[in-house]
Design a protein around this motif. Structure first.
Motif, PDB file in Angstrom:
ATOM      1  N   LEU A  43      16.017 -14.659  72.425  1.00 48.93           N
ATOM      2  CA  LEU A  43      15.617 -14.229  71.088  1.00 48.93           C
ATOM      3  C   LEU A  43      16.071 -15.218  70.027  1.00 48.93           C
ATOM      4  O   LEU A  43      15.362 -15.463  69.042  1.00 48.93           O
ATOM      5  CB  LEU A  43      16.197 -12.840  70.792  1.00 48.93           C
ATOM      6  CG  LEU A  43      15.436 -11.649  71.394  1.00 48.93           C
ATOM      7  CD1 LEU A  43      16.223 -10.371  71.205  1.00 48.93           C
ATOM      8  CD2 LEU A  43      14.073 -11.527  70.749  1.00 48.93           C
ATOM      9  N   GLU A  44      17.224 -15.794  70.237  1.00 47.16           N
ATOM     10  CA  GLU A  44      17.727 -16.786  69.281  1.00 47.16           C
ATOM     11  C   GLU A  44      16.795 -17.995  69.235  1.00 47.16           C
ATOM     12  O   GLU A  44      16.527 -18.548  68.157  1.00 47.16           O
ATOM     13  CB  GLU A  44      19.146 -17.217  69.669  1.00 47.16           C
ATOM     14  CG  GLU A  44      19.823 -18.125  68.652  1.00 47.16           C
ATOM     15  CD  GLU A  44      20.085 -17.432  67.333  1.00 47.16           C
ATOM     16  OE1 GLU A  44      20.229 -18.155  66.316  1.00 47.16           O
ATOM     17  OE2 GLU A  44      20.133 -16.189  67.296  1.00 47.16           O
ATOM     18  N   LEU A  45      16.266 -18.408  70.388  1.00 47.70           N
ATOM     19  CA  LEU A  45      15.323 -19.517  70.418  1.00 47.70           C
ATOM     20  C   LEU A  45      14.030 -19.158  69.692  1.00 47.70           C
ATOM     21  O   LEU A  45      13.481 -19.967  68.940  1.00 47.70           O
ATOM     22  CB  LEU A  45      15.018 -19.903  71.866  1.00 47.70           C
ATOM     23  CG  LEU A  45      16.155 -20.539  72.668  1.00 47.70           C
ATOM     24  CD1 LEU A  45      15.741 -20.703  74.127  1.00 47.70           C
ATOM     25  CD2 LEU A  45      16.541 -21.897  72.079  1.00 47.70           C
ATOM     26  N   MET A  46      13.552 -17.937  69.910  1.00 44.96           N
ATOM     27  CA  MET A  46      12.317 -17.524  69.247  1.00 44.96           C
ATOM     28  C   MET A  46      12.508 -17.385  67.744  1.00 44.96           C
ATOM     29  O   MET A  46      11.580 -17.632  66.958  1.00 44.96           O
ATOM     30  CB  MET A  46      11.821 -16.207  69.847  1.00 44.96           C
ATOM     31  CG  MET A  46      11.173 -16.380  71.214  1.00 44.96           C
ATOM     32  SD  MET A  46      10.333 -14.891  71.804  1.00 44.96           S
ATOM     33  CE  MET A  46       9.307 -15.612  73.104  1.00 44.96           C
ATOM     34  N   ARG A  47      13.678 -17.000  67.329  1.00 49.46           N
ATOM     35  CA  ARG A  47      13.944 -16.899  65.889  1.00 49.46           C
ATOM     36  C   ARG A  47      13.937 -18.271  65.227  1.00 49.46           C
ATOM     37  O   ARG A  47      13.782 -18.379  64.013  1.00 49.46           O
ATOM     38  CB  ARG A  47      15.290 -16.206  65.665  1.00 49.46           C
ATOM     39  CG  ARG A  47      15.259 -14.717  65.959  1.00 49.46           C
ATOM     40  CD  ARG A  47      16.639 -14.116  66.075  1.00 49.46           C
ATOM     41  NE  ARG A  47      17.451 -14.339  64.874  1.00 49.46           N
ATOM     42  CZ  ARG A  47      18.721 -13.988  64.769  1.00 49.46           C
ATOM     43  NH1 ARG A  47      19.330 -13.423  65.810  1.00 49.46           N
ATOM     44  NH2 ARG A  47      19.383 -14.211  63.664  1.00 49.46           N
ATOM     45  N   HIS A  48      14.070 -19.307  66.022  1.00 47.23           N
ATOM     46  CA  HIS A  48      14.076 -20.673  65.490  1.00 47.23           C
ATOM     47  C   HIS A  48      12.776 -21.414  65.791  1.00 47.23           C
ATOM     48  O   HIS A  48      12.757 -22.646  65.768  1.00 47.23           O
ATOM     49  CB  HIS A  48      15.274 -21.449  66.046  1.00 47.23           C
ATOM     50  CG  HIS A  48      16.586 -21.043  65.439  1.00 47.23           C
ATOM     51  ND1 HIS A  48      17.299 -19.960  65.888  1.00 47.23           N
ATOM     52  CD2 HIS A  48      17.303 -21.563  64.399  1.00 47.23           C
ATOM     53  CE1 HIS A  48      18.408 -19.834  65.162  1.00 47.23           C
ATOM     54  NE2 HIS A  48      18.434 -20.789  64.258  1.00 47.23           N
ATOM     55  N   GLY A  49      11.714 -20.675  66.097  1.00 44.07           N
ATOM     56  CA  GLY A  49      10.403 -21.298  66.158  1.00 44.07           C
ATOM     57  C   GLY A  49       9.751 -21.399  67.516  1.00 44.07           C
ATOM     58  O   GLY A  49       8.580 -21.781  67.595  1.00 44.07           O
ATOM     59  N   VAL A  50      10.449 -21.085  68.601  1.00 43.90           N
ATOM     60  CA  VAL A  50       9.829 -21.139  69.930  1.00 43.90           C
ATOM     61  C   VAL A  50       8.880 -19.952  70.081  1.00 43.90           C
ATOM     62  O   VAL A  50       9.250 -18.810  69.789  1.00 43.90           O
ATOM     63  CB  VAL A  50      10.890 -21.112  71.044  1.00 43.90           C
ATOM     64  CG1 VAL A  50      10.235 -21.077  72.420  1.00 43.90           C
ATOM     65  CG2 VAL A  50      11.797 -22.325  70.929  1.00 43.90           C
ATOM     66  N   LYS A  51       7.641 -20.211  70.539  1.00 45.62           N
ATOM     67  CA  LYS A  51       6.653 -19.147  70.688  1.00 45.62           C
ATOM     68  C   LYS A  51       6.331 -18.813  72.135  1.00 45.62           C
ATOM     69  O   LYS A  51       5.758 -17.768  72.414  1.00 45.62           O
ATOM     70  CB  LYS A  51       5.355 -19.532  69.967  1.00 45.62           C
ATOM     71  CG  LYS A  51       5.495 -19.609  68.457  1.00 45.62           C
ATOM     72  CD  LYS A  51       4.156 -19.854  67.795  1.00 45.62           C
ATOM     73  CE  LYS A  51       4.293 -19.871  66.276  1.00 45.62           C
ATOM     74  NZ  LYS A  51       2.980 -20.079  65.610  1.00 45.62           N
ATOM     75  N   ARG A  52       6.685 -19.687  73.046  1.00 47.23           N
ATOM     76  CA  ARG A  52       6.420 -19.442  74.468  1.00 47.23           C
ATOM     77  C   ARG A  52       7.609 -19.901  75.298  1.00 47.23           C
ATOM     78  O   ARG A  52       8.261 -20.890  74.976  1.00 47.23           O
ATOM     79  CB  ARG A  52       5.179 -20.211  74.948  1.00 47.23           C
ATOM     80  CG  ARG A  52       3.866 -19.761  74.348  1.00 47.23           C
ATOM     81  CD  ARG A  52       3.416 -18.412  74.895  1.00 47.23           C
ATOM     82  NE  ARG A  52       2.040 -18.162  74.545  1.00 47.23           N
ATOM     83  CZ  ARG A  52       1.637 -17.735  73.360  1.00 47.23           C
ATOM     84  NH1 ARG A  52       2.520 -17.536  72.400  1.00 47.23           N
ATOM     85  NH2 ARG A  52       0.350 -17.504  73.121  1.00 47.23           N
ATOM     86  N   PHE A  53       7.857 -19.164  76.388  1.00 44.10           N
ATOM     87  CA  PHE A  53       8.833 -19.565  77.381  1.00 44.10           C
ATOM     88  C   PHE A  53       8.101 -19.847  78.687  1.00 44.10           C
ATOM     89  O   PHE A  53       7.263 -19.045  79.123  1.00 44.10           O
ATOM     90  CB  PHE A  53       9.874 -18.475  77.624  1.00 44.10           C
ATOM     91  CG  PHE A  53      10.828 -18.261  76.483  1.00 44.10           C
ATOM     92  CD1 PHE A  53      11.391 -19.332  75.827  1.00 44.10           C
ATOM     93  CD2 PHE A  53      11.152 -16.981  76.067  1.00 44.10           C
ATOM     94  CE1 PHE A  53      12.270 -19.148  74.778  1.00 44.10           C
ATOM     95  CE2 PHE A  53      12.032 -16.782  75.021  1.00 44.10           C
ATOM     96  CZ  PHE A  53      12.590 -17.864  74.373  1.00 44.10           C
ATOM     97  N   LEU A  54       8.410 -20.978  79.293  1.00 45.16           N
ATOM     98  CA  LEU A  54       7.915 -21.281  80.632  1.00 45.16           C
ATOM     99  C   LEU A  54       9.020 -20.898  81.605  1.00 45.16           C
ATOM    100  O   LEU A  54      10.112 -21.475  81.576  1.00 45.16           O
ATOM    101  CB  LEU A  54       7.565 -22.764  80.746  1.00 45.16           C
ATOM    102  CG  LEU A  54       7.005 -23.225  82.094  1.00 45.16           C
ATOM    103  CD1 LEU A  54       5.675 -22.528  82.385  1.00 45.16           C
ATOM    104  CD2 LEU A  54       6.825 -24.735  82.117  1.00 45.16           C
ATOM    105  N   VAL A  55       8.739 -19.897  82.454  1.00 44.57           N
ATOM    106  CA  VAL A  55       9.769 -19.317  83.308  1.00 44.57           C
ATOM    107  C   VAL A  55       9.314 -19.368  84.757  1.00 44.57           C
ATOM    108  O   VAL A  55       8.171 -19.028  85.083  1.00 44.57           O
ATOM    109  CB  VAL A  55      10.064 -17.847  82.916  1.00 44.57           C
ATOM    110  CG1 VAL A  55      11.247 -17.316  83.712  1.00 44.57           C
ATOM    111  CG2 VAL A  55      10.318 -17.726  81.420  1.00 44.57           C
ATOM    112  N   ARG A  56      10.224 -19.786  85.636  1.00 39.39           N
ATOM    113  CA  ARG A  56       9.950 -19.819  87.073  1.00 39.39           C
ATOM    114  C   ARG A  56       9.960 -18.391  87.627  1.00 39.39           C
ATOM    115  O   ARG A  56      10.885 -17.610  87.376  1.00 39.39           O
ATOM    116  CB  ARG A  56      11.017 -20.643  87.784  1.00 39.39           C
ATOM    117  CG  ARG A  56      10.757 -20.870  89.278  1.00 39.39           C
ATOM    118  CD  ARG A  56      11.971 -21.515  89.920  1.00 39.39           C
ATOM    119  NE  ARG A  56      12.331 -22.755  89.253  1.00 39.39           N
ATOM    120  CZ  ARG A  56      11.856 -23.951  89.575  1.00 39.39           C
ATOM    121  NH1 ARG A  56      11.014 -24.049  90.588  1.00 39.39           N
ATOM    122  NH2 ARG A  56      12.229 -25.013  88.926  1.00 39.39           N
TER     123      ARG A  56
END
Length: 407
Positions: free
Chosen positions: A113-126
């Motif tokens: 959530l901290e990453l998304m609050r700083h502008g990340v819109k997608r996570f690439l997850v294995r």
């Protein structure tokens, strides 16, 4: 802060997510349009082609995101109608590697959530492999289907639920998690987030007053140039003498999702922002009625007539393509006759609770909700906007009582 953010990991949210389907920068806009229409959101990631067919998805190959609005704006600026849809995605997408982050499935939800609050819109997850962490399987609704709870009461099953065996697949499988996936998870944890979800968004400071807007009389293309990165939307307003703004609609990726891009491009290039939002129709369910036919020109949508001896004619601009209606266009000139219909913007009151706004966004598959003044005598007085960032900021606020001062 609620313990749910510390006791769950990103891998918990991958349950039921499909494997990544890549759109490359060498694909055409027609390919991008199909990818956007088949995706659960109005934008898709763009990747550089794989070096070999067996190469797994990688954050290093990610370029940026392309949205429905990007395509419509490009076709409008190109001025060559449907031929612009044969352009390659690389000509349209704006490079922004920061919009996607490749992360380990064992990453704590609070860190994600901290990453998304700083502008990340997608996570690439294995999806294959293993992770360590305190995980708890849960039932969730994905694409209209309930997934069975995978937790078992047997000790062996319980221990195996904490790790996903790398032998489940012969090759690595990846999925993309979006902010909507996180929001869907939070909706299922409202009890654990109490009392925050039942608190008014105004009390939580979740209303962003720094929204982008354009006057209804301005050109629609002028509105496109003002659209910010997040949320990808601009409000179309009428400003009163006292400075208050009444929202008539918005121009956004959410509104243009699954539209006819050539027709939308013609509207962006030729109509005002107010005219554009009057005709915006989410699903084209209104009866067909057309505007006066646009002149035959290279920038006009054209449909070919297969009958011999007949020349191509201008394609009719119908409400099935983007929702415009001729009677609405004439009504634009008389404000009292203004017909909002299905083009009504998604709004809430400043007194709405956070849970209500979250449910509203999720049910409409929207990226934002416009906030109107609750105490105003006139409806639609705009005061701000709530997007994913505001919701995540509010949801992660500390809900624990303040420490007592010693007596």
């Amino acid at each position: 802060m609620a313990a749910v953010f510390f006791h769950h990991v990103v891998g918990d949210l991958t349950c039921g997510k499909p494997e990544v389907s890549e759109l490359h920068d060498t694909d055409t806009l027609d390919d991008a349009a199909r990818a956007i229409a088949s995706s659960p959101e109005g934008a898709v990631p763009v990747w550089r082609p794989r070096a070999t067919p067996d190469d797994p998805p990688s954050g290093a190959r990610f370029i940026g995101m392309i949205s429905a609005l990007d395509i419509a704006a490009f076709v409008a600026a190109a001025g060559i109608g449907g031929r612009a849809m044969r352009a390659v995605v690389g000509e349209v997408v704006q490079p922004n590697p920061g919009l996607l982050r490749e992360i380990d499935p064992g990453t704590r939800l609070i860190d994600a959530l901290e990453l998304m609050r700083h502008g990340v819109k997608r996570f690439l997850v294995r999806k294959s492999g293993s992770w360590k962490g305190i995980t708890k399987r849960f039932s969730m609704l994905y694409n209209g289907k309930w997934l069975k709870n995978m937790e078992s009461t047997s000790p062996s099953a319980a221990s195996s639920s904490k790790q996903l065996s790398s032998s489940t697949g012969s090759a690595d499988k990846f999925c993309c998690l979006s902010r909507e996936d996180v929001l869907r998870f939070l909706i299922g944890c409202l009890g654990a987030l109490a009392p925050i979800p039942l608190t008014q968004i105004s009390s939580l400071g979740a209303i962003n007053p720094h929204y982008s807007y354009v006057e209804a009389s301005a050109l629609a293309m002028e509105a496109v140039q003002k659209i910010p990165q997040d949320p990808c939307a601009v409000a179309v307003v009428e400003t009163a003498l006292d400075g208050t703004r009444k929202i008539l609609g918005d121009i956004s990726t959410y509104k243009l999702w699954k539209c006819d891009y050539v027709s939308a491009a013609w509207a962006l290039a030729n109509l005002s922002a107010g005219q554009f939002v009057i005709g915006a129709d989410e699903n084209g369910s209104t009866p067909i009625s057309v505007l006066p036919e646009p002149p035959i020109s290279p920038s006009s949508p054209v449909e070919e007539i297969s009958s011999p001896g007949r020349s191509p004619r201008a394609k009719k601009f119908s409400s099935r393509s983007i929702g415009f209606q001729a009677n609405q266009m004439s009504a634009w000139r008389t404000r009292s006759s203004f017909h909002r219909g299905r083009s009504t913007p998604l709004t809430c009151k400043s007194t709405s609770t956070l849970a209500a706004v979250m449910a509203q966004m999720l049910s409409h598959r929207a990226t934002h909700v416009w906030v109107t003044e609750a105490e105003s005598e006139e409806d639609g007085i705009l005061v701000g906007v709530v997007g994913y960032t505001e919701i995540f900021n509010a949801a992660t606020r500390s809900s624990s009582p303040s420490p007592r001062t010693p007596s």
